[in-house]
Write a protein that holds these residues in place. Structure first.
Motif, PDB file in Angstrom:
ATOM      1  N   TYR A  32      51.167  39.725  38.364  1.00  0.00           N
ATOM      2  CA  TYR A  32      51.920  40.789  39.324  1.00  0.00           C
ATOM      3  C   TYR A  32      51.679  41.717  39.551  1.00  0.00           C
ATOM      4  CZ  TYR A  32      55.909  40.815  42.819  1.00  0.00           C
ATOM      5  OH  TYR A  32      56.481  40.752  43.633  1.00  0.00           O
ATOM      6  N   GLY A  33      51.452  41.698  40.957  1.00  0.00           N
ATOM      7  CA  GLY A  33      50.908  42.959  41.675  1.00  0.00           C
ATOM      8  C   GLY A  33      52.069  44.163  42.012  1.00  0.00           C
ATOM      9  N   ALA A  34      51.665  44.036  43.213  1.00  0.00           N
ATOM     10  CA  ALA A  34      53.466  44.947  43.955  1.00  0.00           C
ATOM     11  C   ALA A  34      53.278  43.938  45.260  1.00  0.00           C
ATOM     12  CB  ALA A  34      52.220  46.102  45.090  1.00  0.00           C
ATOM     13  N   HIS A  35      54.288  43.469  44.994  1.00  0.00           N
ATOM     14  CA  HIS A  35      54.871  41.926  46.131  1.00  0.00           C
ATOM     15  C   HIS A  35      53.688  40.793  45.803  1.00  0.00           C
ATOM     16  CE1 HIS A  35      58.703  44.421  45.666  1.00  0.00           C
ATOM     17  NE2 HIS A  35      59.059  43.559  46.949  1.00  0.00           N
ATOM     18  N   PHE A  36      53.191  40.648  45.433  1.00  0.00           N
ATOM     19  CA  PHE A  36      51.401  39.902  45.347  1.00  0.00           C
ATOM     20  C   PHE A  36      52.040  39.445  43.845  1.00  0.00           C
ATOM     21  CE2 PHE A  36      51.151  41.365  49.514  1.00  0.00           C
ATOM     22  CZ  PHE A  36      50.470  41.000  50.625  1.00  0.00           C
ATOM     23  N   TRP A  37      51.063  38.043  43.640  1.00  0.00           N
ATOM     24  CA  TRP A  37      50.863  37.275  42.183  1.00  0.00           C
ATOM     25  C   TRP A  37      49.375  37.700  42.293  1.00  0.00           C
ATOM     26  CZ3 TRP A  37      54.669  36.379  39.183  1.00  0.00           C
ATOM     27  CH2 TRP A  37      56.845  36.087  39.200  1.00  0.00           C
ATOM     28  N   LEU A  38      49.343  37.612  41.035  1.00  0.00           N
ATOM     29  CA  LEU A  38      47.645  37.485  40.461  1.00  0.00           C
ATOM     30  C   LEU A  38      47.109  36.395  39.314  1.00  0.00           C
ATOM     31  CD1 LEU A  38      48.241  41.246  39.822  1.00  0.00           C
ATOM     32  CD2 LEU A  38      47.787  40.666  41.479  1.00  0.00           C
ATOM     33  N   ASN A  39      46.022  36.286  39.604  1.00  0.00           N
ATOM     34  CA  ASN A  39      45.570  35.317  38.835  1.00  0.00           C
ATOM     35  C   ASN A  39      44.193  36.109  37.962  1.00  0.00           C
ATOM     36  OD1 ASN A  39      45.033  32.977  37.684  1.00  0.00           O
ATOM     37  ND2 ASN A  39      42.532  32.888  38.350  1.00  0.00           N
ATOM     38  N   ALA A  40      44.331  37.702  37.682  1.00  0.00           N
ATOM     39  CA  ALA A  40      43.646  38.326  36.873  1.00  0.00           C
ATOM     40  C   ALA A  40      42.757  38.125  35.087  1.00  0.00           C
ATOM     41  CB  ALA A  40      44.478  40.552  36.959  1.00  0.00           C
ATOM     42  N   GLU A  41      43.983  38.135  35.077  1.00  0.00           N
ATOM     43  CA  GLU A  41      44.461  36.586  33.535  1.00  0.00           C
ATOM     44  C   GLU A  41      43.986  35.271  33.492  1.00  0.00           C
ATOM     45  OE1 GLU A  41      44.062  39.082  30.755  1.00  0.00           O
ATOM     46  OE2 GLU A  41      44.670  40.790  32.043  1.00  0.00           O
ATOM     47  N   GLY A  42      43.498  35.000  34.527  1.00  0.00           N
ATOM     48  CA  GLY A  42      43.008  33.694  34.404  1.00  0.00           C
ATOM     49  C   GLY A  42      44.136  32.193  34.215  1.00  0.00           C
ATOM     50  N   LYS A  43      44.941  32.965  34.895  1.00  0.00           N
ATOM     51  CA  LYS A  43      46.841  31.890  35.188  1.00  0.00           C
ATOM     52  C   LYS A  43      46.045  30.354  35.276  1.00  0.00           C
ATOM     53  CE  LYS A  43      50.230  31.853  37.881  1.00  0.00           C
ATOM     54  NZ  LYS A  43      51.040  32.492  38.667  1.00  0.00           N
ATOM     55  N   TYR A  44      44.899  30.640  36.954  1.00  0.00           N
ATOM     56  CA  TYR A  44      44.177  29.533  37.154  1.00  0.00           C
ATOM     57  C   TYR A  44      42.931  29.414  36.521  1.00  0.00           C
ATOM     58  CZ  TYR A  44      48.400  29.769  40.759  1.00  0.00           C
ATOM     59  OH  TYR A  44      49.918  29.658  40.686  1.00  0.00           O
ATOM     60  N   GLU A  45      42.630  28.573  35.321  1.00  0.00           N
ATOM     61  CA  GLU A  45      41.123  28.657  34.620  1.00  0.00           C
ATOM     62  C   GLU A  45      40.234  28.446  35.522  1.00  0.00           C
ATOM     63  OE1 GLU A  45      42.419  26.384  31.464  1.00  0.00           O
ATOM     64  OE2 GLU A  45      42.430  24.545  31.966  1.00  0.00           O
ATOM     65  N   ASP A  46      40.157  27.845  36.565  1.00  0.00           N
ATOM     66  CA  ASP A  46      39.480  27.051  37.457  1.00  0.00           C
ATOM     67  C   ASP A  46      39.082  28.500  37.987  1.00  0.00           C
ATOM     68  OD1 ASP A  46      38.472  25.013  35.154  1.00  0.00           O
ATOM     69  OD2 ASP A  46      40.239  24.391  36.134  1.00  0.00           O
ATOM     70  N   ILE A  47      39.345  28.964  38.603  1.00  0.00           N
ATOM     71  CA  ILE A  47      39.809  29.551  39.934  1.00  0.00           C
ATOM     72  C   ILE A  47      39.623  31.402  40.228  1.00  0.00           C
ATOM     73  CG2 ILE A  47      41.191  30.483  41.793  1.00  0.00           C
ATOM     74  CD1 ILE A  47      40.480  27.325  41.223  1.00  0.00           C
ATOM     75  N   PRO A  48      38.836  31.956  40.674  1.00  0.00           N
ATOM     76  CA  PRO A  48      38.150  33.436  40.388  1.00  0.00           C
ATOM     77  C   PRO A  48      39.340  34.399  40.115  1.00  0.00           C
ATOM     78  CG  PRO A  48      36.928  32.138  42.485  1.00  0.00           C
ATOM     79  CD  PRO A  48      37.795  31.075  41.447  1.00  0.00           C
ATOM     80  N   THR A  49      39.521  35.357  39.391  1.00  0.00           N
ATOM     81  CA  THR A  49      40.238  35.763  39.342  1.00  0.00           C
ATOM     82  C   THR A  49      40.628  36.966  39.647  1.00  0.00           C
ATOM     83  OG1 THR A  49      38.392  37.715  37.681  1.00  0.00           O
ATOM     84  CG2 THR A  49      39.781  35.839  36.191  1.00  0.00           C
ATOM     85  N   ASP A  50      40.071  36.882  41.320  1.00  0.00           N
ATOM     86  CA  ASP A  50      40.312  37.917  42.350  1.00  0.00           C
ATOM     87  C   ASP A  50      41.135  37.252  43.038  1.00  0.00           C
ATOM     88  OD1 ASP A  50      38.569  35.719  43.863  1.00  0.00           O
ATOM     89  OD2 ASP A  50      37.335  37.792  44.399  1.00  0.00           O
ATOM     90  N   LEU A  51      41.298  36.161  42.828  1.00  0.00           N
ATOM     91  CA  LEU A  51      42.657  35.713  43.433  1.00  0.00           C
ATOM     92  C   LEU A  51      44.419  36.301  43.361  1.00  0.00           C
ATOM     93  CD1 LEU A  51      43.968  31.624  43.527  1.00  0.00           C
ATOM     94  CD2 LEU A  51      45.626  33.472  42.798  1.00  0.00           C
TER      95      LEU A  51
END
Length: 444
Positions: free
Chosen positions: A379-398
């Motif tokens: 989580y960022g600021a009222h946005f969700w993140l993939n910073a820790e690779g929750k979506y493992e095949d997707i870039p972490t900048d999502l």
């Protein structure tokens, strides 16, 4: 005979107990059904029968019966005739779930709209789309993603739209939906709220470290240490129970409160700011109330989202609903077409630049996509993140705009991609990972 009477007596006691313990929930069930029906019929122009089918797919909500009145644009729902709730629609404001205190909207003014002359194709206008074939897109592979999203009946996908390099490269809807159908974003609306604060910051009218509570409160109460930043990051330390399957803070707020901005404002402090991360719709509506305090009049507050953001980027289908006290319910009730939700994602993909007009500072998109302490990189600021690779095949900048029942706007800067998916059923992380992976594989 004695055994039969005993069994009947036990059964009767069971029924009485079930009614006793579940009766308060009927208020929430009929409230949800009534509100959703009135909004869906009057905002999205949906047929009541189709809305009822949606309700049938939801446990408990499918127990409700709903009657629609075209004459006064209202909807009344009950559960086996018990606990009837009525919602009333007003043009420009949406539908409100009424109560004994307020049988309808409690004010007369409505937002002004600021719709400019439309001469351009999507995304900067609504005059069609650019149909140029992009050489780096394998459209056959992209079709696989669309087929898999719509052909699996368990996914309950309503619409899917893919934008690459500011251009629609894929778009599809189920029967009864189109590019013009307004879809409820649920908590996707939270990111609209955050953007309004980004605009105020860009205009120099507010700072993220501002403390929104009064000086008197700051002197007597630890709430004084809470900043706008803490609230946007859901780390204020204010108590809140976000549980939609029982009578909780969030269900009482959405289906019982006349003034939703007060729901979390009145909560106790259970931790110092940043000590805990706790997702809270009450926080968003508290921020909506604080936003209202930035304007001298109610009319200016109502106009601001449309003037500063929504109509400015041509999201002309969007409608934000209010509560009975005239506060925008920015936790949950924003409606827009799939294309207009995509415009919101494109605005962030382009870091606040809209066809040469700057809506918010270039650094704001970095701010909302920065991981919040104790959120495990999600989580960022009222946005969700993939910073820790929750979506493992997707870039972490999502980073993404998320809502109930699998409403999503995925923003992937490294792939120049925006993906909008809407539906009536929440998807697993694995399902979203597969969808995004198939889309990305179509881009060379």
């Amino acid at each position: 005979m004695r055994k039969l009477k005993l069994l009947l007596g036990i059964a009767l006691i069971g029924i009485i107990a079930a009614v006793y313990f579940n009766y308060p929930k009927l208020n929430l069930i009929s409230g949800y059904a009534s509100k959703n029906m009135a909004s869906s019929v009057n905002i999205a122009d949906r047929d009541p029968t189709d809305v009822t089918v949606d309700h049938d797919e939801m446990p408990l909500i499918n127990l409700s019966d709903c009657e629609v009145s075209e004459a006064d644009k209202s909807s009344t729902a009950s559960v086996f005739g018990l606990m009837p709730r009525t919602s009333v629609y007003k043009e420009g404001l949406g539908a409100v779930l009424t109560n004994k205190e307020f049988p309808k909207h409690n004010f007369d003014i409505v937002p002004n709209r600021f719709i400019e002359k439309d001469t351009l194709p999507f995304p900067y206008g609504n005059q069609g789309i650019i149909d140029t074939i992009l050489e780096n897109v394998d459209y056959d592979k992209l079709e696989v993603a669309f087929v898999n999203a719509f052909n699996d009946p368990e996914q309950k996908t309503k619409s899917l739209l893919v934008v690459h390099k500011n251009q629609i490269i894929g778009e599809r809807y189920i029967r009864g939906f189109s590019k013009d159908t307004k879809i409820l974003g649920w908590s996707m609306t939270k990111s609209i709220l955050a953007t309004l604060y980004g605009i105020l910051e860009f205009e120099g009218k507010i700072k993220m470290n501002d403390t929104p509570f009064s000086e008197e409160i700051r002197m007597k109460n630890p709430k004084g240490n809470i900043t706008i930043n803490h609230l946007l990051r859901m780390q204020s330390g204010l108590a809140w129970d976000e549980n939609y399957f029982k009578i909780s803070d969030v269900t009482k707020m959405l289906f019982l409160d006349s003034d939703m901005a007060l729901a979390q404002r009145n909560k106790n402090v259970i931790a110092a700011p940043t000590e805990v991360w706790n997702y809270s719709s009450g926080t968003t509506n508290l921020l909506s109330g604080i936003l209202r305090e930035q304007f001298a009049t109610h009319q200016e507050y109502l106009d601001f989202p449309y003037k500063a953001l929504i109509d400015k980027i041509g999201m002309n289908s969007m409608l934000l609903e209010t509560d009975l006290s005239g506060n925008y319910i920015l936790s949950s009730y924003g409606w827009a077409s799939t294309r207009d939700w995509a415009k919101f994602g494109i605005l962030y993909l382009n870091k606040g630049d809209w066809n040469g007009k700057r809506i918010f500072s270039e650094s704001w998109s970095d701010y909302v996509a920065k991981p919040t302490i104790n959120s495990n990189g999600t989580y960022g600021a009222h946005f969700w993140l993939n910073a820790e690779g929750k979506y493992e095949d997707i870039p972490t900048d999502l980073y993404s705009v998320n809502g109930f029942q699998g409403q999503r706007i995925f923003i992937i800067p490294s792939k120049d991609l925006v993906v909008v998916r809407t539906g009536t059923k929440e998807q697993t992380d694995e399902q979203f990972n597969t969808l995004l992976k198939e889309i990305i594989q179509s881009i060379r």
